[in-house]
Design a protein around this motif. Structure first.
Motif, PDB file in Angstrom:
ATOM      1  N   LYS A   1       0.833  -1.200   0.000  1.00  0.00           N
ATOM      2  CA  LYS A   1       0.000   0.000   0.000  1.00  0.00           C
ATOM      3  C   LYS A   1       0.871   1.256   0.000  1.00  0.00           C
ATOM      4  O   LYS A   1       1.058   1.918   1.029  1.00  0.00           O
ATOM      5  CB  LYS A   1      -0.941  -0.021   1.203  1.00  0.00           C
ATOM      6  CG  LYS A   1      -1.925  -1.190   1.179  1.00  0.00           C
ATOM      7  CD  LYS A   1      -2.828  -1.196   2.404  1.00  0.00           C
ATOM      8  CE  LYS A   1      -3.811  -2.354   2.356  1.00  0.00           C
ATOM      9  NZ  LYS A   1      -4.691  -2.386   3.556  1.00  0.00           N
ATOM     10  N   VAL A   2       1.455   1.554  -1.149  1.00  0.00           N
ATOM     11  CA  VAL A   2       2.291   2.739  -1.292  1.00  0.00           C
ATOM     12  C   VAL A   2       1.863   3.503  -2.540  1.00  0.00           C
ATOM     13  O   VAL A   2       1.246   2.940  -3.453  1.00  0.00           O
ATOM     14  CB  VAL A   2       3.794   2.377  -1.386  1.00  0.00           C
ATOM     15  CG1 VAL A   2       4.250   1.653  -0.131  1.00  0.00           C
ATOM     16  CG2 VAL A   2       4.063   1.517  -2.624  1.00  0.00           C
ATOM     17  N   ASP A   3       2.216   4.780  -2.579  1.00  0.00           N
ATOM     18  CA  ASP A   3       1.884   5.633  -3.722  1.00  0.00           C
ATOM     19  C   ASP A   3       3.151   5.853  -4.540  1.00  0.00           C
ATOM     20  O   ASP A   3       3.877   6.831  -4.341  1.00  0.00           O
ATOM     21  CB  ASP A   3       1.322   6.972  -3.220  1.00  0.00           C
ATOM     22  CG  ASP A   3       0.927   7.896  -4.373  1.00  0.00           C
ATOM     23  OD1 ASP A   3       0.767   7.401  -5.496  1.00  0.00           O
ATOM     24  OD2 ASP A   3       0.804   9.121  -4.126  1.00  0.00           O
ATOM     25  N   GLY A   4       3.436   4.936  -5.424  1.00  0.00           N
ATOM     26  CA  GLY A   4       4.632   5.039  -6.233  1.00  0.00           C
ATOM     27  C   GLY A   4       4.953   3.722  -6.910  1.00  0.00           C
ATOM     28  O   GLY A   4       4.233   2.724  -6.768  1.00  0.00           O
ATOM     29  N   LYS A   5       6.056   3.693  -7.643  1.00  0.00           N
ATOM     30  CA  LYS A   5       6.507   2.494  -8.354  1.00  0.00           C
ATOM     31  C   LYS A   5       7.328   1.633  -7.399  1.00  0.00           C
ATOM     32  O   LYS A   5       8.387   2.038  -6.912  1.00  0.00           O
ATOM     33  CB  LYS A   5       7.354   2.894  -9.560  1.00  0.00           C
ATOM     34  CG  LYS A   5       7.902   1.708 -10.335  1.00  0.00           C
ATOM     35  CD  LYS A   5       8.810   2.167 -11.467  1.00  0.00           C
ATOM     36  CE  LYS A   5       9.434   0.976 -12.193  1.00  0.00           C
ATOM     37  NZ  LYS A   5      10.366   1.424 -13.267  1.00  0.00           N
TER      38      LYS A   5
ATOM     39  N   TYR B   1      10.362   2.015  -2.962  1.00  0.00           N
ATOM     40  CA  TYR B   1       9.619   2.496  -4.126  1.00  0.00           C
ATOM     41  C   TYR B   1      10.119   3.871  -4.558  1.00  0.00           C
ATOM     42  O   TYR B   1      10.831   4.572  -3.825  1.00  0.00           O
ATOM     43  CB  TYR B   1       8.116   2.522  -3.844  1.00  0.00           C
ATOM     44  CG  TYR B   1       7.627   3.516  -2.811  1.00  0.00           C
ATOM     45  CD1 TYR B   1       7.079   4.747  -3.197  1.00  0.00           C
ATOM     46  CD2 TYR B   1       7.667   3.222  -1.453  1.00  0.00           C
ATOM     47  CE1 TYR B   1       6.601   5.642  -2.259  1.00  0.00           C
ATOM     48  CE2 TYR B   1       7.193   4.105  -0.510  1.00  0.00           C
ATOM     49  CZ  TYR B   1       6.655   5.325  -0.915  1.00  0.00           C
ATOM     50  OH  TYR B   1       6.188   6.223   0.031  1.00  0.00           O
TER      51      TYR B   1
ATOM     52  N   LYS C   1       9.032   7.615  -6.572  1.00  0.00           N
ATOM     53  CA  LYS C   1       7.945   8.516  -6.963  1.00  0.00           C
ATOM     54  C   LYS C   1       8.532   9.872  -7.332  1.00  0.00           C
ATOM     55  O   LYS C   1       9.263  10.474  -6.533  1.00  0.00           O
ATOM     56  CB  LYS C   1       6.928   8.674  -5.835  1.00  0.00           C
ATOM     57  CG  LYS C   1       5.753   9.596  -6.199  1.00  0.00           C
ATOM     58  CD  LYS C   1       4.783   9.736  -5.041  1.00  0.00           C
ATOM     59  CE  LYS C   1       3.631  10.662  -5.430  1.00  0.00           C
ATOM     60  NZ  LYS C   1       2.673  10.847  -4.312  1.00  0.00           N
TER      61      LYS C   1
ATOM     62  N   GLN D   1       9.217   2.305   2.857  1.00  0.00           N
ATOM     63  CA  GLN D   1       8.106   2.226   3.815  1.00  0.00           C
ATOM     64  C   GLN D   1       8.317   1.020   4.718  1.00  0.00           C
ATOM     65  O   GLN D   1       8.518  -0.095   4.241  1.00  0.00           O
ATOM     66  CB  GLN D   1       6.766   2.089   3.099  1.00  0.00           C
ATOM     67  CG  GLN D   1       5.600   1.835   4.072  1.00  0.00           C
ATOM     68  CD  GLN D   1       4.268   1.709   3.376  1.00  0.00           C
ATOM     69  OE1 GLN D   1       3.658   2.707   3.008  1.00  0.00           O
ATOM     70  NE2 GLN D   1       3.818   0.472   3.176  1.00  0.00           N
TER      71      GLN D   1
END
Length: 246
Positions: free
Chosen positions: A154-158, A176, A178, A185
């Motif tokens: 659950k991360v916002d990025g590649k 990751y 971004k 994380q």
């Protein structure tokens, strides 16, 4: 001469009689008393001390990797490697087996490691008889590990890689990218997480990731070409490794 009535309850020589119902009740209460007594002294086959035993998993194996028992100080001490994680009830079952396998001493200490830990030697769990049994899981239970891994994505990025490290942190680590920036994380065994921006640099065996704000212990990661997340301290010593989450 006065005659004694043998059925008179006030006559000390009277013969006492009881109904069938009374005899059955006495027998039931006597049996119940002995069952309680057996449980109190630890004779129950389903419990040991305050713990309820559970069957060991199918195909479960263990190996005693060290025996540091010393009768001179009234102590048994074992280091036991497990093929997989156990519940508290399963540890209780195994602890009893190990306890009964050796001559009795006043104390019995058992340290459990995981087969996946290699030679790190950090105890995942302990079960000590001192003299009563106490069990403590130091790392993550299987349910906690599963929750950590589930939330790792659950991360916002590649995502460049997701890893799980058991021995020192019992956490998942997601590397990751971004907007040209790199992050790690950390996802804890309760499902919560924390994100740190990292400074990236190329090294011979992969990518070095250092906390952009620094940290008090001088620790850093290397994401290797073999898809491992290696943890290094300020002395540049690799002290543990995170393994790829499939």
């Amino acid at each position: 001469m006065e005659k004694f009535d043998k059925t008179n309850p006030y006559n000390p020589n009277a013969k006492k009689t009881y109904s069938k119902k009374t005899l059955i009740l006495v027998a039931v209460f006597t049996a119940a008393f002995f069952i309680v007594l057996i449980n109190l002294v630890g004779g129950s086959s389903s419990t040991i001390g305050k713990y309820k035993k559970e069957p060991l998993p199918d195909n479960f194996k263990y190996e005693i990797t060290a025996d540091e028992s010393n009768a001179a100080v009234e102590k048994n001490q074992l280091k036991v490697q497990l093929s997989e994680k156990l519940t508290v009830g399963q540890i209780a079952t195994l602890a009893e087996q190990l306890y009964n396998s050796k001559d009795k001493q006043r104390r019995f200490y058992i340290f459990y490691t995981l087969k996946t830990s290699g030679d790190v030697g950090v105890a995942w769990a302990i079960s000590h008889f001192d003299p009563e049994l106490e069990i403590k899981i130091m790392g993550a239970t299987q349910a906690e590990e599963n929750l950590s891994k589930k939330n790792a994505g659950k991360v916002d990025g590649k995502i460049l890689g997701m890893f799980y490290e058991e021995e020192f942190t019992s956490c998942s680590y997601t590397v990751y990218e971004k907007n040209g920036k790199f992050y790690v994380q950390t996802t804890y065994k309760d499902g919560g997480s924390n994100v740190n921006e990292m400074k990236k640099s190329d090294v011979e065996n992969g990518i070095k990731l250092e906390d952009i704000n620094g940290n008090t212990n001088g620790e850093y990661y290397i994401l290797t070409k073999e898809n491992l997340l290696e943890f290094f301290n300020k002395e540049n010593r690799n002290f543990t490794t995170g393994y790829l989450i499939e």
